[in-house]
Design a protein around this motif. Sequence first.
Motif, PDB file in Angstrom:
ATOM      1  N   VAL A 164      -4.680   8.046   0.112  1.00 36.24           N
ATOM      2  CA  VAL A 164      -5.785   8.886  -0.337  1.00 36.24           C
ATOM      3  C   VAL A 164      -5.290  10.279  -0.713  1.00 36.24           C
ATOM      4  CG1 VAL A 164      -7.579   7.699   0.998  1.00 36.24           C
ATOM      5  CG2 VAL A 164      -6.298   9.581   2.043  1.00 36.24           C
ATOM      6  N   ASP A 165      -6.085  10.946  -1.539  1.00 32.15           N
ATOM      7  CA  ASP A 165      -5.858  12.348  -1.879  1.00 32.15           C
ATOM      8  C   ASP A 165      -7.173  13.061  -1.594  1.00 32.15           C
ATOM      9  OD1 ASP A 165      -4.900  14.720  -2.809  1.00 32.15           O
ATOM     10  OD2 ASP A 165      -4.828  14.160  -4.921  1.00 32.15           O
ATOM     11  N   VAL A 166      -7.229  13.808  -0.509  1.00 33.95           N
ATOM     12  CA  VAL A 166      -8.490  14.340   0.016  1.00 33.95           C
ATOM     13  C   VAL A 166      -8.847  15.667  -0.647  1.00 33.95           C
ATOM     14  CG1 VAL A 166      -9.687  15.132   2.084  1.00 33.95           C
ATOM     15  CG2 VAL A 166      -8.116  13.194   2.223  1.00 33.95           C
ATOM     16  N   PRO A 226       0.811  -1.223   0.000  1.00 34.93           N
ATOM     17  CA  PRO A 226       0.000   0.000   0.000  1.00 34.93           C
ATOM     18  C   PRO A 226       0.835   1.259   0.000  1.00 34.93           C
ATOM     19  CG  PRO A 226      -0.069  -1.070   2.153  1.00 34.93           C
ATOM     20  CD  PRO A 226       0.599  -2.017   1.219  1.00 34.93           C
ATOM     21  N   ARG A 227       2.073   1.180   0.451  1.00 34.10           N
ATOM     22  CA  ARG A 227       2.923   2.371   0.481  1.00 34.10           C
ATOM     23  C   ARG A 227       3.378   2.776  -0.907  1.00 34.10           C
ATOM     24  NH1 ARG A 227       7.237   0.297   4.762  1.00 34.10           N
ATOM     25  NH2 ARG A 227       6.998  -1.466   3.352  1.00 34.10           N
ATOM     26  N   VAL A 266       4.355  15.901   1.302  1.00 34.37           N
ATOM     27  CA  VAL A 266       2.987  15.661   0.835  1.00 34.37           C
ATOM     28  C   VAL A 266       2.904  14.369   0.020  1.00 34.37           C
ATOM     29  CG1 VAL A 266       1.224  16.483  -0.788  1.00 34.37           C
ATOM     30  CG2 VAL A 266       2.184  18.043   0.907  1.00 34.37           C
ATOM     31  N   ALA A 267       3.837  14.186  -0.892  1.00 35.26           N
ATOM     32  CA  ALA A 267       3.821  12.985  -1.729  1.00 35.26           C
ATOM     33  C   ALA A 267       3.991  11.723  -0.886  1.00 35.26           C
ATOM     34  CB  ALA A 267       4.921  13.072  -2.782  1.00 35.26           C
ATOM     35  N   PRO A 279      -2.270   7.271  -4.518  1.00 33.44           N
ATOM     36  CA  PRO A 279      -3.378   7.690  -3.649  1.00 33.44           C
ATOM     37  C   PRO A 279      -4.665   7.861  -4.439  1.00 33.44           C
ATOM     38  CG  PRO A 279      -1.849   9.505  -4.027  1.00 33.44           C
ATOM     39  CD  PRO A 279      -1.211   8.284  -4.597  1.00 33.44           C
ATOM     40  N   GLN A 280      -5.777   7.519  -3.832  1.00 33.39           N
ATOM     41  CA  GLN A 280      -7.075   7.615  -4.483  1.00 33.39           C
ATOM     42  C   GLN A 280      -7.753   8.922  -4.104  1.00 33.39           C
ATOM     43  OE1 GLN A 280      -8.197   5.168  -6.709  1.00 33.39           O
ATOM     44  NE2 GLN A 280      -6.075   4.500  -6.393  1.00 33.39           N
TER      45      GLN A 280
END
Length: 250
Positions: free
Chosen positions: A234-236, A5-6, A225-226, A10-11
């Motif tokens: 995720v990317d909120v 997952p790392r 951030v990345a 990001p979704q």
Amino acid sequence: MATDPRSASPQATSAQALAERPFAWFDFVMAAFVTILLLSNVLGAGKVAVIQLPGIGPWPFGAGILFFPIGYVLGDVLTEVYGYARARRCIWAGTAALLFMAMMSWVVVALPPAPEWGGQAAYEAVFGQVPRIVFASIVAFWAGEFANSYVLARMKLLTGGRHLWMRTIGSTIVGQAVDSLIFYPLAFLGAAGWTGSLVLKVLATQWVLKVAWEVLLTPLTYAVVATLKRREGVDVFDAGTDFTPFRARL
């Protein structure tokens, strides 16, 4: 074969859809945010340092400017990675910590020292705080951080998550302007030795320096951030978020 997952992309998702989801790194970022805020106010705010500028000579500056802007960088990271609502919680946590620090400093300094202890004068010089300056600092931080977070979240929606540098610098320009426009007049206008023109000069100088710091730290902001987005997965986006500062619920 399972995917790490790392390393996954990001979704993109709305902040509301993640209201109750725990995040692995959020608590660490919040702790760093509050720690830098407190230390920059305790260790940096009271000292005026000087630097030699080529062609200009000695130029005084508040030592806190070296570290306080890192708090704004972390504020950007919190909003960009976790959304406005979680950044709002961190801002309130920082405000509460500042209030407690101010109260604790006042109580500790005011306690009568033991006759054999000779450090009271030094203690007062370091930790004794002018109430007007403390009040100005807390109000300016609160308003500036909320302006910074709001602008960044709104710009993320407008740009579709592109041009992070534009969002971080743009939000800092606004946030630091609000911070400076509140703090310097509220803390120093009319005080002994502070003319209106001097307040304006210091205000403008500090604002430019803080924004310049944000620009210089942009590569670090991108990296943090990345990394956090990749690790959290995720990317909120703050579509549908209630942007009032006067609530703590996600």
